[in-house]
Design a protein around this motif. Structure first.
Motif, PDB file in Angstrom:
ATOM      1  N   TYR A  82       0.856  -1.179   0.000  1.00 32.00           N
ATOM      2  CA  TYR A  82       0.000   0.000   0.000  1.00 32.00           C
ATOM      3  C   TYR A  82       0.898   1.236   0.000  1.00 32.00           C
ATOM      4  O   TYR A  82       1.575   1.515   0.989  1.00 32.00           O
ATOM      5  N   GLN A 139      -3.691   9.603  -1.380  1.00 33.99           N
ATOM      6  CA  GLN A 139      -3.984   8.541  -2.334  1.00 33.99           C
ATOM      7  C   GLN A 139      -3.224   7.302  -1.874  1.00 33.99           C
ATOM      8  O   GLN A 139      -2.030   7.375  -1.595  1.00 33.99           O
ATOM      9  N   ASP A 143      -6.667   4.584  -4.774  1.00 34.52           N
ATOM     10  CA  ASP A 143      -7.819   5.028  -3.997  1.00 34.52           C
ATOM     11  C   ASP A 143      -7.547   6.371  -3.331  1.00 34.52           C
ATOM     12  O   ASP A 143      -6.460   6.592  -2.786  1.00 34.52           O
ATOM     13  N   TYR A 145      -8.596   9.415  -0.538  1.00 32.32           N
ATOM     14  CA  TYR A 145      -9.207   9.719   0.751  1.00 32.32           C
ATOM     15  C   TYR A 145      -9.067  11.218   0.948  1.00 32.32           C
ATOM     16  O   TYR A 145      -7.997  11.781   0.718  1.00 32.32           O
ATOM     17  N   VAL A 156      -8.169   4.776   8.234  1.00 28.85           N
ATOM     18  CA  VAL A 156      -7.802   4.326   6.888  1.00 28.85           C
ATOM     19  C   VAL A 156      -6.638   3.343   6.965  1.00 28.85           C
ATOM     20  O   VAL A 156      -6.672   2.261   6.374  1.00 28.85           O
ATOM     21  N   ASP A 159      -7.680   0.034   8.419  1.00 24.40           N
ATOM     22  CA  ASP A 159      -8.436  -0.761   7.451  1.00 24.40           C
ATOM     23  C   ASP A 159      -7.500  -1.471   6.474  1.00 24.40           C
ATOM     24  O   ASP A 159      -7.684  -2.654   6.179  1.00 24.40           O
ATOM     25  N   TYR A 160      -6.496  -0.765   5.974  1.00 23.96           N
ATOM     26  CA  TYR A 160      -5.549  -1.399   5.054  1.00 23.96           C
ATOM     27  C   TYR A 160      -4.741  -2.481   5.759  1.00 23.96           C
ATOM     28  O   TYR A 160      -4.522  -3.556   5.201  1.00 23.96           O
ATOM     29  N   ARG A 164      -8.791  -4.403   4.665  1.00 25.95           N
ATOM     30  CA  ARG A 164     -10.106  -3.863   4.323  1.00 25.95           C
ATOM     31  C   ARG A 164     -10.011  -2.529   3.578  1.00 25.95           C
ATOM     32  O   ARG A 164     -10.909  -1.714   3.668  1.00 25.95           O
ATOM     33  N   GLY A 165      -8.946  -2.311   2.829  1.00 26.13           N
ATOM     34  CA  GLY A 165      -8.837  -1.084   2.054  1.00 26.13           C
ATOM     35  C   GLY A 165      -9.873  -1.054   0.953  1.00 26.13           C
ATOM     36  O   GLY A 165     -10.486  -2.065   0.638  1.00 26.13           O
ATOM     37  N   LYS A 166     -10.082   0.117   0.373  1.00 24.49           N
ATOM     38  CA  LYS A 166     -11.080   0.264  -0.702  1.00 24.49           C
ATOM     39  C   LYS A 166     -10.886  -0.738  -1.804  1.00 24.49           C
ATOM     40  O   LYS A 166     -11.835  -1.277  -2.345  1.00 24.49           O
ATOM     41  N   GLU A 167      -9.603  -1.001  -2.170  1.00 22.78           N
ATOM     42  CA  GLU A 167      -9.347  -1.891  -3.299  1.00 22.78           C
ATOM     43  C   GLU A 167      -9.755  -3.335  -3.019  1.00 22.78           C
ATOM     44  O   GLU A 167      -9.866  -4.138  -3.925  1.00 22.78           O
ATOM     45  N   LEU A 169     -12.606  -4.104  -1.394  1.00 21.40           N
ATOM     46  CA  LEU A 169     -14.071  -4.162  -1.236  1.00 21.40           C
ATOM     47  C   LEU A 169     -14.752  -4.555  -2.521  1.00 21.40           C
ATOM     48  O   LEU A 169     -14.294  -4.406  -3.583  1.00 21.40           O
TER      49      LEU A 169
END
Length: 169
Positions: A82, A139, A143, A145, A156, A159-160, A164-167, A169
């Motif tokens: 990430y 970024q 993604d 934020y 954030v 989550d990563y 559970r990062g945006k990518e 989901l």
């Protein structure tokens, strides 16, 4: 101006490159997209990537490196899974972008263009990422934020770290 006998890329990406060079009136116009796709697959632009792209387009490795050195989004060293890019351009700076950057440095235990020991995160200070109205912005990979605070940034990153990062989901 040919396809190499062997490739370092996946068959799908090699086929994409074969098609890509036919879409432009000048093969060299495919260079930046090829570099970006290579970086996504390999993780960074290695010497082997430079060499193969030069062959595929029919230019010298130096020509590839000249373009590579111009674009800050192209990397010549591996980054974390990430890649956290913190904007510190004027709008973000005025809304505490440097505070978010410092918070990330402290939270991740790394500095600019460094990678965490586990290889999960890398951090870099970047120029404008085009989210000026929602500053401060970050970024992570592809993604965005925005409207961040240290507390939001902590969530954030957590989550990563938990996958559970945006990518995902």
């Amino acid at each position: 101006m040919s396809t190499p006998a062997t490739t370092i890329f996946s068959p799908a990406l090699a086929a994409r490159f074969d098609k890509l060079v036919t879409l432009y009136p000048v093969r060299r116009s495919a260079l930046v997209p090829m570099l970006l796709y290579s970086q996504d697959e390999v993780g960074y632009i290695s010497d082997a990537v430079v060499e193969e792209i030069a062959v595929r387009i029919g230019i010298t490795p130096l020509d590839v490196r000249n373009v590579l050195s111009y674009y800050s989004m192209l990397r010549t060293k591996p980054v974390g899974k990430y890649n956290v890019q913190v904007c510190t351009n004027i709008s973000c700076m005025l809304k505490d972008g440097y505070g978010i950057l410092d918070h990330c440095k402290q939270r991740l235990g790394i500095g600019h263009k460094e990678v965490t020991p586990d290889g999960l995160f890398s951090l870099e200070e970047v120029e404008c990422i085009g989210a000026c109205c929602w500053a401060p912005a970050v970024q992570i990979n592809y993604d965005f934020y925005d409207d961040l605070t240290p507390e939001k940034m902590d969530k954030v990153l957590e989550d990563y770290r938990a996958g559970r990062g945006k990518e995902t989901l």
